[in-house]
Design an enzyme around this catalytic site. Structure first.
Site, PDB file in Angstrom:
ATOM      1  N   TRP A 105      10.617 -20.897  63.299  1.00 40.54           N
ATOM      2  CA  TRP A 105      11.467 -20.064  64.153  1.00 40.54           C
ATOM      3  C   TRP A 105      11.102 -18.591  64.067  1.00 40.54           C
ATOM      4  O   TRP A 105      11.087 -17.897  65.082  1.00 40.54           O
ATOM      5  CB  TRP A 105      12.946 -20.302  63.861  1.00 40.54           C
ATOM      6  CG  TRP A 105      13.373 -21.622  64.421  1.00 40.54           C
ATOM      7  CD1 TRP A 105      13.773 -22.728  63.735  1.00 40.54           C
ATOM      8  CD2 TRP A 105      13.376 -22.006  65.809  1.00 40.54           C
ATOM      9  NE1 TRP A 105      14.021 -23.770  64.604  1.00 40.54           N
ATOM     10  CE2 TRP A 105      13.786 -23.350  65.870  1.00 40.54           C
ATOM     11  CE3 TRP A 105      13.055 -21.346  66.996  1.00 40.54           C
ATOM     12  CZ2 TRP A 105      13.897 -24.051  67.089  1.00 40.54           C
ATOM     13  CZ3 TRP A 105      13.169 -22.027  68.201  1.00 40.54           C
ATOM     14  CH2 TRP A 105      13.587 -23.371  68.242  1.00 40.54           C
ATOM     15  N   ASP A 180      18.017 -13.614  62.096  1.00 40.05           N
ATOM     16  CA  ASP A 180      18.366 -14.845  62.807  1.00 40.05           C
ATOM     17  C   ASP A 180      19.038 -15.765  61.793  1.00 40.05           C
ATOM     18  O   ASP A 180      18.390 -16.295  60.891  1.00 40.05           O
ATOM     19  CB  ASP A 180      17.097 -15.486  63.374  1.00 40.05           C
ATOM     20  CG  ASP A 180      17.365 -16.826  64.064  1.00 40.05           C
ATOM     21  OD1 ASP A 180      18.512 -17.303  64.043  1.00 40.05           O
ATOM     22  OD2 ASP A 180      16.399 -17.392  64.619  1.00 40.05           O
ATOM     23  N   LYS A 204      25.107 -25.059  65.664  1.00 40.74           N
ATOM     24  CA  LYS A 204      24.970 -25.671  64.343  1.00 40.74           C
ATOM     25  C   LYS A 204      26.279 -25.516  63.559  1.00 40.74           C
ATOM     26  O   LYS A 204      27.009 -26.479  63.374  1.00 40.74           O
ATOM     27  CB  LYS A 204      23.796 -25.071  63.573  1.00 40.74           C
ATOM     28  CG  LYS A 204      22.451 -25.402  64.241  1.00 40.74           C
ATOM     29  CD  LYS A 204      21.663 -24.176  64.434  1.00 40.74           C
ATOM     30  CE  LYS A 204      20.380 -24.297  65.218  1.00 40.74           C
ATOM     31  NZ  LYS A 204      19.776 -25.533  65.554  1.00 40.74           N
TER      32      LYS A 204
HETATM   33  N1  PMP Z   1      16.367 -19.841  65.535  1.00 41.40           N
HETATM   34  C1  PMP Z   1      16.724 -20.824  64.704  1.00 41.40           C
HETATM   35  C2  PMP Z   1      16.771 -20.557  63.238  1.00 41.40           C
HETATM   36  C3  PMP Z   1      17.045 -22.088  65.213  1.00 41.40           C
HETATM   37  O1  PMP Z   1      17.383 -23.078  64.391  1.00 41.40           O
HETATM   38  C4  PMP Z   1      17.005 -22.313  66.611  1.00 41.40           C
HETATM   39  C5  PMP Z   1      17.374 -23.629  67.242  1.00 41.40           C
HETATM   40  N2  PMP Z   1      17.209 -24.750  66.505  1.00 41.40           N
HETATM   41  C6  PMP Z   1      16.611 -21.251  67.420  1.00 41.40           C
HETATM   42  C7  PMP Z   1      16.311 -20.033  66.854  1.00 41.40           C
HETATM   43  C8  PMP Z   1      16.542 -21.406  68.908  1.00 41.40           C
HETATM   44  O2  PMP Z   1      17.823 -21.560  69.427  1.00 41.40           O
HETATM   45  P1  PMP Z   1      18.087 -21.841  70.960  1.00 41.40           P
HETATM   46  O3  PMP Z   1      17.362 -23.078  71.324  1.00 41.40           O
HETATM   47  O4  PMP Z   1      19.571 -21.995  71.038  1.00 41.40           O
HETATM   48  O5  PMP Z   1      17.624 -20.654  71.735  1.00 41.40           O
END
Ligand code: PMP
Length: 367
Positions: A105, A180, A204
């Site tokens: 991520w 994040d 989550k």
């Molecule tokens: N950052 C993290 C740490 C995540 O776990 C996720 C989704 N699993 C995201 C970003 C992306 O999130 P989204 O698909 O809601 O944009």
């Protein structure tokens, strides 16, 4: 009927009392004669829901008054672009920011932000040669090559795919830390004042998908590029109670119910103890046998997302099939890492982890 436990990484399990309450309030919210889905976002009913939701989040995280709480759309991936637009300064291309890569991520955050300014990767734990060993720790803070003139320092404090969680924060001096926290927000107490910006998708530990929460320090609201769309301009949204557009009203309502549930559990201090107990149970079992493994550094093992591998990967399909037959759902690892992953967010009861460990033991014995 088999008791179901859902180990999805997100959208993920929600507390049952929250779903029951939403069900009870579905057709007629508090005598209004309307479902929350049918209410004007500017009406007195919904504005009261939003105000209570924000107040409860402020209580849960002890958010200081000089931070704004925004309820936005677009999710954490949209924030990857929204953050540089808001923080790199009026002339995007001359702005610079530091990023640390500790998993899939934060790597994605670098890729997305790079379109907007100069992004410096100041530390990375990426090992190119192996998917399974790719990201297994947070590089020692002393090795980070921080730039004191960076507009901000971006980190992902819990890597959902790789199961890597920060166990502290570096000293970034006057550079605001942007974190994040999508997959571990509200799982443990944090000191909000150590951050410039905290953000996370809701799906989550907060509620349904479609809502992204941004907690931003006041003094960072004046730096946006004029190219920033109004709905993604934090200052504009802060001045308009996140209502420059129609916010994701139903997701906000469910988030509010989750916050009430969390407060009733004793808040993040109490939930942290449960999260430690759940994660310890699973890691201890994995470590007790050569049949399973987790290769994340001990101090960076996530309490929320626990990837693990079977020694004999040819048994993966049988493991997943048997798990499903036992009511243990969505344990397949992310395609980038393989193996298994158990996401055990706040709403996962310890009984779910006990059931998983019992199944893993039985599977080991049978094979
Ligand atoms: N950052 C993290 C740490 C995540 O776990 C996720 C989704 N699993 C995201 C970003 C992306 O999130 P989204 O698909 O809601 O944009």
């Amino acid at each position: 009927m088999t008791q179901i436990y859902n180990f999805s990484a997100g959208p993920a399990v929600l507390p049952k009392p929250v779903l029951e309450r939403a069900q009870a309030e579905m057709l007629d919210w508090h005598g209004s004669g309307m479902s929350v889905m049918e209410m004007s976002h500017r009406g007195k009913e919904f504005t009261s829901i939003l105000a209570k939701t924000e107040a409860d989040l402020r209580t849960l995280l002890n958010i200081p008054d000089n931070y704004k709480v925004l309820f936005l759309q677009g999710g954490a991936i949209a924030e990857n672009a929204i953050i540089p637009m808001n923080l790199l300064g009026a002339d995007l291309k001359t702005g610079e920011a530091d990023y640390v890569v500790t998993g899939a991520w934060s790597k994605r955050s670098v890729e997305d932000a790079s379109a907007y300014g100069k992004i410096n990767v100041v530390a990375t734990s990426e090992v190119e040669s192996s998917e399974a060993e790719k990201f297994t720790h947070v590089p020692a803070f002393s090795s980070w090559k921080l730039n004191k003139d960076a507009a901000y320092l971006h980190i992902c404090t819990n890597e959902t795919i790789n199961g890597v969680e920060f166990d502290g924060l570096p000293d970034a001096g006057n550079v605001p830390i942007v974190a994040d926290m999508s997959s571990h927000i509200l799982s443990r107490p944090i000191d909000v004042s150590q951050y410039g910006v905290i953000y996370g998708g809701a799906q989550k530990n907060i509620g349904p998908a479609g809502l992204c929460i941004v907690i931003v320090r006041d003094d960072l609201l004046d730096r946006a590029s004029p190219l920033t769309p109004a709905v993604f301009n934090w200052k504009t949204q802060a001045e308009n109670q996140s209502m420059i557009n129609t916010p994701p009203t139903y997701s906000i309502y469910i988030a509010g119910l989750v916050f009430e549930w969390l407060l009733a559990q004793g808040g993040v201090v109490a939930i942290e103890q449960q999260n430690i107990a759940k994660a310890t149970l699973l890691y201890n079992y994995i470590d007790s046998t050569a049949f399973y493994s987790n290769n994340v550094a001990l101090n960076n093992r996530s309490r929320m997302n626990i990837p693990f591998f079977l020694r004999d990967e040819s048994l993966n399909d049988a493991f997943l099939k048997g798990a499903e037959a036992n009511g243990l759902l969505q344990l397949k690892g992310h395609r980038m890492v393989g193996g298994m992953r158990a996401s055990i967010y706040n709403a996962m009861p310890i009984a779910g982890v006990q059931a998983l460990v019992a199944y893993m033991q039985a599977f080991e014995q049978a094979h």
